[in-house]
Scaffold this motif. Structure first.
Motif, PDB file in Angstrom:
ATOM      1  N   TRP A 172      -6.385  -9.236 -11.438  1.00  0.00           N
ATOM      2  CA  TRP A 172      -7.119  -8.330 -10.491  1.00  0.00           C
ATOM      3  C   TRP A 172      -6.417  -8.390  -8.845  1.00  0.00           C
ATOM      4  CZ3 TRP A 172     -12.621 -11.023 -10.390  1.00  0.00           C
ATOM      5  CH2 TRP A 172     -13.172 -10.702 -11.702  1.00  0.00           C
ATOM      6  N   HIS A 173      -6.243  -7.242  -8.433  1.00  0.00           N
ATOM      7  CA  HIS A 173      -5.920  -7.057  -7.057  1.00  0.00           C
ATOM      8  C   HIS A 173      -7.005  -7.322  -6.024  1.00  0.00           C
ATOM      9  CE1 HIS A 173      -3.864  -4.403  -3.739  1.00  0.00           C
ATOM     10  NE2 HIS A 173      -3.318  -5.581  -3.668  1.00  0.00           N
ATOM     11  N   VAL A 174      -7.096  -8.227  -5.008  1.00  0.00           N
ATOM     12  CA  VAL A 174      -7.915  -8.321  -4.367  1.00  0.00           C
ATOM     13  C   VAL A 174      -7.564  -8.154  -2.823  1.00  0.00           C
ATOM     14  CG1 VAL A 174      -9.632 -10.054  -3.275  1.00  0.00           C
ATOM     15  CG2 VAL A 174      -8.912 -10.057  -5.761  1.00  0.00           C
ATOM     16  N   ALA A 175      -7.995  -7.246  -1.851  1.00  0.00           N
ATOM     17  CA  ALA A 175      -7.721  -6.952  -0.493  1.00  0.00           C
ATOM     18  C   ALA A 175      -8.737  -7.725   0.197  1.00  0.00           C
ATOM     19  CB  ALA A 175      -7.675  -5.487  -0.442  1.00  0.00           C
ATOM     20  N   MET A 176      -8.070  -8.516   1.159  1.00  0.00           N
ATOM     21  CA  MET A 176      -9.005  -9.331   2.120  1.00  0.00           C
ATOM     22  C   MET A 176      -8.614  -8.901   3.559  1.00  0.00           C
ATOM     23  SD  MET A 176      -8.444 -12.974   0.536  1.00  0.00           S
ATOM     24  CE  MET A 176      -6.598 -13.246   0.860  1.00  0.00           C
ATOM     25  N   ARG A 177      -9.775  -9.001   4.282  1.00  0.00           N
ATOM     26  CA  ARG A 177      -9.604  -8.618   5.717  1.00  0.00           C
ATOM     27  C   ARG A 177     -10.414  -9.465   6.533  1.00  0.00           C
ATOM     28  NH1 ARG A 177      -8.438  -3.945   8.586  1.00  0.00           N
ATOM     29  NH2 ARG A 177      -9.160  -3.919  10.703  1.00  0.00           N
ATOM     30  N   ALA A 178      -9.761 -10.374   7.247  1.00  0.00           N
ATOM     31  CA  ALA A 178     -10.408 -11.304   8.377  1.00  0.00           C
ATOM     32  C   ALA A 178     -10.379 -10.580   9.670  1.00  0.00           C
ATOM     33  CB  ALA A 178      -9.723 -12.705   8.208  1.00  0.00           C
ATOM     34  N   THR A 179     -11.589 -10.802  10.377  1.00  0.00           N
ATOM     35  CA  THR A 179     -11.732 -10.184  11.804  1.00  0.00           C
ATOM     36  C   THR A 179     -12.391 -11.330  12.573  1.00  0.00           C
ATOM     37  OG1 THR A 179     -12.022  -8.178  10.783  1.00  0.00           O
ATOM     38  CG2 THR A 179     -12.878  -8.295  13.053  1.00  0.00           C
ATOM     39  N   LEU A 180     -11.856 -11.543  13.776  1.00  0.00           N
ATOM     40  CA  LEU A 180     -12.416 -12.679  14.634  1.00  0.00           C
ATOM     41  C   LEU A 180     -13.616 -11.720  15.507  1.00  0.00           C
ATOM     42  CD1 LEU A 180      -9.450 -14.681  16.116  1.00  0.00           C
ATOM     43  CD2 LEU A 180     -11.107 -15.307  14.488  1.00  0.00           C
ATOM     44  N   ASN A 181     -14.559 -12.813  15.834  1.00  0.00           N
ATOM     45  CA  ASN A 181     -15.599 -12.046  16.771  1.00  0.00           C
ATOM     46  C   ASN A 181     -15.150 -11.462  18.141  1.00  0.00           C
ATOM     47  OD1 ASN A 181     -17.286 -12.011  14.473  1.00  0.00           O
ATOM     48  ND2 ASN A 181     -18.144 -13.989  15.120  1.00  0.00           N
ATOM     49  N   GLU A 182     -14.775 -12.920  18.867  1.00  0.00           N
ATOM     50  CA  GLU A 182     -14.752 -12.745  20.257  1.00  0.00           C
ATOM     51  C   GLU A 182     -13.253 -11.797  20.650  1.00  0.00           C
ATOM     52  OE1 GLU A 182     -15.468 -13.406  24.180  1.00  0.00           O
ATOM     53  OE2 GLU A 182     -16.824 -13.849  22.277  1.00  0.00           O
TER      54      GLU A 182
END
Length: 129
Positions: A91-101
């Motif tokens: 499986w190819h899994v794309a991840m995106r992490a985003t900070l709030n502040e």
């Protein structure tokens, strides 16, 4: 009238100018290092969120493998995982992490082997928007 040439005043002005230039240079270096450390802290925070979401992904996939989108919320940000391609062996899994502040993102991708429940490959890129 005395024979006064007035050489002390120009020397004082030159020394003051050199001291001011040195002070401004060191202040600029200090501010650059401070910004660099802040940026490194954001990258480390995003990377730790990605690593925690991979662990959560592995736990959720082993219990419920039907979903193609996973979302994990943390105190300082959100991580979204999307399974892009599914076949039986990888499986190819794309991840995106985003900070709030401070709005920072870090994109990462993994190759996951669902048969052995192992992450084969991981790579990530930071981006400032």
């Amino acid at each position: 009238m005395k024979n006064e040439q007035g050489f002390v005043y120009p020397i004082v002005l030159i020394l003051c100018t050199l001291l001011l230039f040195g002070f401004l240079t060191h202040t600029n270096i200090y501010l650059q290092e401070k910004r660099f450390i802040a940026e490194q802290n954001h990258i480390i925070q995003l990377d730790s969120y990605l690593q925690m979401s991979i662990v959560g992904f592995l736990e959720e996939v082993s219990s419920n493998g039907n979903s193609s989108t996973f979302s994990f919320s943390y105190d300082g940000g959100v991580v979204t995982l999307v399974v892009v391609t599914k076949n039986e062996s990888e499986w190819h899994v794309a991840m995106r992490a985003t900070l709030n502040e401070p709005f920072r993102t870090r994109n990462a991708q993994i190759y996951y082997d669902p048969n052995h429940h192992v992450v084969k490959e991981y790579w990530g890129v930071s981006r400032r928007e």
